[in-house]
Scaffold this active site. Structure first.
Site, PDB file in Angstrom:
ATOM      1  N   SER A 545       0.833  -1.210   0.000  1.00 44.88           N
ATOM      2  CA  SER A 545       0.000   0.000   0.000  1.00 44.88           C
ATOM      3  C   SER A 545       0.862   1.252   0.000  1.00 44.88           C
ATOM      4  O   SER A 545       1.977   1.256   0.533  1.00 44.88           O
ATOM      5  CB  SER A 545      -0.883   0.003   1.249  1.00 44.88           C
ATOM      6  N   TYR A 558      -3.562  -0.834   9.662  1.00 37.95           N
ATOM      7  CA  TYR A 558      -3.393  -1.129   8.234  1.00 37.95           C
ATOM      8  C   TYR A 558      -1.961  -0.809   7.787  1.00 37.95           C
ATOM      9  O   TYR A 558      -1.265  -1.654   7.212  1.00 37.95           O
ATOM     10  CB  TYR A 558      -4.407  -0.318   7.425  1.00 37.95           C
TER      11      TYR A 558
END
Ligand code: ZN
Length: 661
Positions: A545, A558
């Site tokens: 990410s 996350y």
């Protein structure tokens, strides 16, 4: 067996070709008559041409069409007189035959006709059907074939000795018909090849085909004590013993090495195949040759027994050297790769190989039928295929090898395992890898993962990737279906609800780490032995990410878990370089066509920043929108030649982000 003629169904097929299409499909739907594009049919029609002239036309199946699904565009119209003149010639080259056939076509844009077009023209009957029925082959593939065939058929059929299909066969059939055709004749028996039926109507030709098959069955049934074994049940790929997957992957690595390209190798676990592979006389019973010569491109002449690949390849080279001299110098084709396409192993059973998943499946279907045929012929007398020279002549015939000419896509023969396959980037990767010819095993907790792709190249498995046993079982099934794992795309991940650290509870942090980091570590460990065996080198693509280089507030779980995953991937790159495995990471951002983002969410976020949804979607340096298909394209590129010399890299795919740049 075939379903039988249904007048109402037949009437539903309109036009002059209607009944021809209907009965072709009936024949094609019966695997004991034809398999995978085998067999062909025709009809002779009178039509008026552009100039008002009546002409007699032969509508015959186009090469490569499947009878089971054929439609009007699967038949090509040829001027009958021209084809017959060609058939009558004594000696003629393939080149001339192919050119003349093109000249007789009423539409030069249609695909070429079946190589058997000349045989269809040679017969005087309006409807002609040709199949490779097992029941008849069980008589012709025996030491006393001619006696069996003459006893079984008497005056009902003309017996045609084996010659190569095409002009030679049609020419011989035309002569035999002229000499032997009488009122009782309903067909031709083509020794070691198949049979032909004919009639004035589609129904008559079709029912005569069934009658010819039934005559062979009755003949054999009257001479053997027990009926033939029932048809095998549907395949399952679930009952492989642990450890068979890695054994198959080693076999595949060796076959691919000999073939000089990655091959797909599948284990066939139909009932009866393992018993056949374990027969004490397997070294003799399996080495006679194929059921009909036209299996040879997909099965090779004989299977490999056990794992002596070098021995098999040496024997194949010798077969080529022994036989190539009998082909005129101008027509000699170079040797095909010497890797077997069928393997019989006492532990693995029947395994089949091909340049892609479909070819491996076709080889399996054809060889299972060969096993049935061997058993049937043995029950009568014993199985005996054509001499090697005849098989070679078909295998090295340019018209036959034309079937192999279609160029293979980038990832043909290779297998990718994709997690999180049911949605978003994972689903886009499934599509992108299938489009590039890979076999794809998709894992997801969502049930619809099993129906994402159709056909032999896709296997979708419902799997909770945080369950290590479930992961191990999924890898084993993938390995048995395709022969290994060449590429791994780690796409499964959790994107938990926004929570600032002051409010972040440990349980939700741990859950996110379990899926985003720990599950991927387990998968990497389990997949490593397979990746290390990948013919083109193992390749891993990690979907991380933008939050790894540029985390956001409220996304600690996350961002930290994706950072942990990125570090795992970097260490894997360090540890696995010596095994030829490349591990690369991509950092997507703002991919809005995934399940997480709805139009409402995007509109709400855009409103927060006082911009339009379009501005929100394209708020990056390039002012472009990043779609999941773009991310999938990058995943494919990372597995392809552009990244062949790269490992341990991290590549953003975000339209340019000033915090990352
Ligand atoms: Zn044929």
């Amino acid at each position: 067996m075939s379903a039988g003629w249904d007048a109402a169904q037949a009437a539903a097929f309109p036009g002059e070709l209607g009944e021809r299409i209907y009965s072709s499909r009936l024949l094609g739907s019966d695997p004991t008559l034809v398999l995978h594009g085998g067999g062909n049919t025709s009809v002779k029609l009178r039509q008026t041409d552009l100039f008002g002239q009546q002409q007699e036309l032969l509508y015959v199946k186009c090469s490569g069409r499947d009878l089971a699904t054929i439609d009007a565009d699967g038949f090509t119209g040829l001027r009958l007189a021209g084809v017959r003149r060609l058939t009558a010639l004594d000696q003629v080259t393939d080149e001339v035959v192919n050119r003349e056939l093109r000249l007789t076509a009423i539409d030069p844009d249609l695909p070429p006709p079946s190589v058997e077009a000349l045989l269809h023209a040679a017969l005087p009957h309006r409807y002609v059907d040709h199949t490779h029925a097992l029941a008849t082959l069980a008589l012709t593939n025996t030491p006393s074939a001619e006696r069996h065939v003459r006893d079984a058929y008497g005056a009902s059929a003309i017996v045609v000795p084996y010659v190569r299909p095409g002009h030679a066969l049609a020419h011989l059939c035309a002569k035999l018909i002229e000499a032997e055709l009488n009122a009782q004749t309903i067909g031709l028996i083509l020794m070691n090849h198949g049979l032909v039926s004919f009639g004035d109507s589609a129904r008559e030709a079709y029912e005569r085909m069934l009658e010819l098959v039934a005559m062979a069955e009755r003949y054999r049934a009257a001479r053997v004590p027990a009926p033939h074994a029932p048809a095998p049940a549907a395949p399952t790929l679930t009952d492989g013993k642990p450890g068979l997957g890695i054994k198959l992957a080693r076999l595949r690595a060796a076959l691919s090495g000999v073939a000089g390209r990655p091959l797909t190798v599948r284990r066939d676990d139909h009932p009866g195949t393992l018993e056949f592979a374990r027969r004490p006389d397997i070294a003799t019973v399996s080495q006679s040759g194929p059921a009909t010569p036209d299996h040879v491109l997909w099965t090779k002449r004989v299977p490999m027994l056990g794992s002596d690949i070098d021995g098999y390849a040496a024997a194949y080279r010798a077969y080529y050297e022994d036989n190539i001299g009998s082909i005129p110098a101008a027509d000699r084709l170079p040797m095909l790769d010497p890797a077997p396409r069928v393997v019989l192993d006492p532990e693995l059973g029947l395994c089949t190989a091909g340049r892609n998943a479909r070819e491996a499946l076709v080889a399996g279907d054809l060889y299972r039928q060969t096993i049935d045929l061997i058993l049937a012929a043995e029950s009568l007398e014993g199985y005996q295929a054509l001499p090697a020279a005849d098989i070679f002549a078909l295998e090295y015939w340019a018209s036959e090898q034309a079937k192999l000419q279609r160029p293979q896509p980038e990832f043909a023969g290779a297998t990718v395992l994709i997690t999180g396959a049911a949605s978003g980037i994972g689903a886009a990767c499934v599509e992108a890898f299938l489009a590039r010819g890979a076999s794809v095993c998709g894992l997801d907790i969502a049930e619809h993962v099993s129906s994402l792709g159709s056909g032999s190249a896709y296997l979708g498995l419902v799997c909770d990737v945080t369950d290590e046993d479930a992961l191990a079982a999924a890898i084993e099934r993938c390995a048995l279906a395709f022969g290994g794992i060449d590429m791994l795309v780690l796409s499964a991940g959790a994107f938990p609800a926004s929570a600032r650290i002051a409010e972040l509870d440990l349980q939700s942090l741990k859950r996110t780490f379990d899926l985003n980091a720990a599950a991927n570590l387990a998968l990497l460990r389990l997949a490593h032995p397979f990746l290390a065996l990948a013919p083109g080198g193992g390749r891993v693509v990690v979907v991380a990410s933008k939050n790894v280089p540029a985390p956001g507030p409220g996304a600690a779980a996350y961002s930290a878990s994706k950072a942990a995953l990125t570090q795992i991937a970097r260490v894997a790159a360090l540890e696995w370089g010596g095994d030829g495995i490349r591990v690369n990471v991509m950092h997507p951002n703002a991919v809005f066509d995934t399940g997480i983002w709805t139009e409402e969410v995007i509109a709400a976020r855009a409103a927060q920043y006082g911009i339009t949804p379009v501005q929100y979607r394209t708020s990056n340096l390039l002012g472009t929108e990043v779609a999941s298909a773009d991310v999938a394209d990058l995943a494919c590129a990372m597995c392809g030649p552009a990244f062949a010399k790269t490992t341990g890299a991290q590549v953003p795919i975000d339209g340019g982000n000033e915090r990352v740049v």
